[in-house]
Write a protein that holds these residues in place. Sequence first.
Motif, short mmCIF file in Angstrom:
data_model
loop_
_atom_site.label_atom_id
_atom_site.label_comp_id
_atom_site.label_asym_id
_atom_site.label_seq_id
_atom_site.Cartn_x
_atom_site.Cartn_y
_atom_site.Cartn_z
N GLU A 72 -3.74 -5.84 7.94
CA GLU A 72 -2.53 -5.59 8.70
C GLU A 72 -1.44 -6.62 8.39
OE1 GLU A 72 -1.29 -5.88 13.23
OE2 GLU A 72 -3.00 -4.54 12.96
N ALA A 115 0.01 -5.93 5.06
CA ALA A 115 0.87 -4.75 5.15
C ALA A 115 2.22 -5.11 5.78
CB ALA A 115 0.19 -3.66 5.97
N THR A 116 2.17 -5.97 6.82
CA THR A 116 3.42 -6.41 7.47
C THR A 116 4.30 -7.13 6.46
OG1 THR A 116 2.14 -6.76 9.48
CG2 THR A 116 4.36 -7.66 9.46
N LEU A 124 5.81 -4.70 4.02
CA LEU A 124 6.87 -3.93 4.66
C LEU A 124 8.14 -4.78 4.77
CD1 LEU A 124 6.72 -1.05 5.92
CD2 LEU A 124 6.61 -2.15 8.14
N PHE A 165 11.76 -3.89 2.83
CA PHE A 165 13.03 -3.74 3.54
C PHE A 165 14.02 -4.84 3.14
CE2 PHE A 165 10.68 -0.95 6.43
CZ PHE A 165 11.61 0.05 6.62
N LEU A 167 15.40 -4.12 -0.37
CA LEU A 167 16.28 -2.95 -0.41
C LEU A 167 17.59 -3.17 0.37
CD1 LEU A 167 13.63 -0.16 -0.06
CD2 LEU A 167 15.20 -0.40 -1.96
N LEU A 168 17.53 -3.92 1.44
CA LEU A 168 18.73 -4.06 2.28
C LEU A 168 19.45 -5.40 2.08
CD1 LEU A 168 17.40 -2.44 5.56
CD2 LEU A 168 18.84 -1.38 3.84
N GLU A 220 -13.95 -9.08 26.32
CA GLU A 220 -13.40 -7.78 25.93
C GLU A 220 -11.97 -7.51 26.45
OE1 GLU A 220 -14.23 -5.01 23.95
OE2 GLU A 220 -15.42 -6.64 23.11
N GLY A 230 -8.87 -6.20 24.21
CA GLY A 230 -8.13 -4.97 24.49
C GLY A 230 -6.64 -5.21 24.56
N ILE A 242 -3.40 -4.14 21.87
CA ILE A 242 -2.17 -3.45 22.24
C ILE A 242 -0.94 -4.24 21.77
CG2 ILE A 242 -0.72 -2.78 24.24
CD1 ILE A 242 -3.02 -0.88 23.71
N PRO A 283 0.62 -5.77 17.35
CA PRO A 283 1.69 -5.30 16.47
C PRO A 283 3.09 -5.71 16.96
CG PRO A 283 0.22 -3.50 17.03
CD PRO A 283 -0.15 -4.64 17.90
N PHE A 284 3.27 -5.72 18.29
CA PHE A 284 4.60 -6.10 18.83
C PHE A 284 4.86 -7.58 18.59
CE2 PHE A 284 3.23 -2.38 21.15
CZ PHE A 284 4.36 -1.60 21.15
N PHE A 333 5.69 -8.43 15.08
CA PHE A 333 7.05 -8.13 14.63
C PHE A 333 8.10 -9.10 15.16
CE2 PHE A 333 5.53 -4.50 12.59
CZ PHE A 333 6.48 -4.22 11.64
N ILE A 383 11.69 -9.80 13.14
CA ILE A 383 13.03 -9.57 13.70
C ILE A 383 13.82 -10.88 13.75
CG2 ILE A 383 14.27 -8.85 15.78
CD1 ILE A 383 11.67 -7.04 16.25
N LEU A 413 25.54 -0.23 2.99
CA LEU A 413 25.52 -1.45 2.17
C LEU A 413 25.92 -1.15 0.74
CD1 LEU A 413 22.28 -3.15 3.52
CD2 LEU A 413 24.59 -4.05 3.68
N TRP A 470 -1.45 2.77 15.52
CA TRP A 470 -0.81 1.93 16.53
C TRP A 470 0.16 0.93 15.91
CZ3 TRP A 470 0.25 2.49 21.26
CH2 TRP A 470 0.60 1.41 22.05
N PHE A 471 -0.19 0.51 14.71
CA PHE A 471 0.63 -0.43 13.96
C PHE A 471 2.06 0.09 13.77
CE2 PHE A 471 2.05 -1.87 9.70
CZ PHE A 471 2.15 -3.22 9.98
N PRO A 476 5.30 -0.27 17.02
CA PRO A 476 6.38 -1.27 17.14
C PRO A 476 7.45 -1.14 16.06
CG PRO A 476 4.37 -2.33 16.42
CD PRO A 476 4.00 -0.94 16.81
#
Lengths: 132, 360
Positions: free
Chosen positions: A34, A37-38, A41, A45, A48-49, A91, A95, A99, A102-103, A106, A110, B32, B342-343, B346
């Motif tokens: 993960e 992958a982040t 990603l 971006f 490209l930007l 646990e 859990g 959840i 991922p937030f 990021f 940001i 852009l 789920w990834f 966000p």
Amino acid sequence: MKRLRTVPARLFSVLLLVVVALCVVAAFRFVNFESAATLLLFDSFFVLLMFELKGTLNRKLGVLAAGNLVGLFWNLIFCSIAMDGGRFFGETFNGLFAIFRPFLNFLWVITFWSLSLSAFPKPERAQAEAKN
Amino acid sequence: MILEVAETVFALATASMVVYLIRHFVFTFTVLRRAKNTTKAASAEHVAFEPTVAILIPARDEENVIGRLLQRMVELTYPKDKLQVTVVNDGSSDNTGRIADEYAKQYAFIKVLHRDRRDGGKGKAAAMNAGLRQSIGEIVLCFDADYCPQREIVEKLVEGFADPTVGAVQGRVVVLNEPQNTVTRLVALERIGGYRVDQEARDTLSLTPQFGGTVGGFRRSLLERLGGWDESTLAEDTDLTFRTRLAGYKIRYVGGAECYEEAVDNWKAYRKQRYRWALGHMQCCLRHSWKVIKSKRLKMKEKVDGLLLLHVYFMPIVALVSFLIGVPLVVFKLSEFVGALWFSVPVSLYSFVGNFAPFF
């Protein structure tokens, strides 16, 4: 984008690209899929930007490499927290962590993205507006 | 069975958020690239086109700001013999009408249409229609009373009408009180995103820039053909945007035509304004979605963008649904499929935060 004419400048570009690649590989090897992958990603971006903005290639690559380093360490720290928190709290923690991970992941993307904008020259129009 | 339904709903909700993410990316990338190319290209040629112009200013209890706008109307650089400004005093209970009358006495090109408390106060669309009937001019522009346009804005806006296929133009709104507090900074961010990214990208990609209800205008012949502003909807601007496009006319965005506004500066007013916009937008969605799908005048990319624009205010609900379904499935590890997806929540959520803005 200004052309990189000198050999040291080109070599520096290659060095920065190597840093970016190493960060992605390290994230995959030492953290988890993960995280890698982040980073991928973020890199996609960013290239490209952000690369459409003004500024030298090395400056852009430098910011990109810095972003990858920040992302790698952020993910390493969070991975450690997840392992220790899971052992200590059980646990429920796992859990909640599943959840929110991922937030939280990021948050650095940001924040770094916004901060990196200040590393590039402002457009002429924005400068003129600021003067007025 | 329940698990499969939950997984499907989650997948659909996430997919729709990803579609908006892709749209954001395409718009940002387009703008852009355009910015890069326009700095290299020579400046656009100026088109000498000076039609007669009617400016409509609907005003209800605007005594604090109407004088500033009318003073700016006096300072406009557009030839005054081709300009008519009509203030629609829409049942004001303050000095709005008196201030407008004073300007009308001094300047022949300014007219005031007084609507008493019985006729007036039926909404902006009704006031605009009353103004439209009383005014003359091939092009009809409108400004809200609390706005302050550039002196040369009329020239910039009407230039687009030199092309006979253009039915409407939209200028750019710039927030003047941006540093005031968090709300004004947020609104300024919305405006920048909405105008300088979305509207500009839509114009560049030959999609449909949205008419925002102010700082823009229409060809009178088109407005009369369409029956003016629809008084039954809360988002008469979005409604008119789609009616214009469905009638076969283009809408152009003129980024250089700037108008300055004092944005709402408290959460209560912000929430009230957005609630009204969302409700009106949903009305338009129900009214125009099928027409957009069926239209033979619109290209496929225009249909896709039009539908995304019409459904934009449903996205917060979609996000909430995806979150509510996803959380138990991830926590109790009921679904590997949702765990893997789920990834993307966000990523999509972050991208579509801007969807709360009216033009996103």
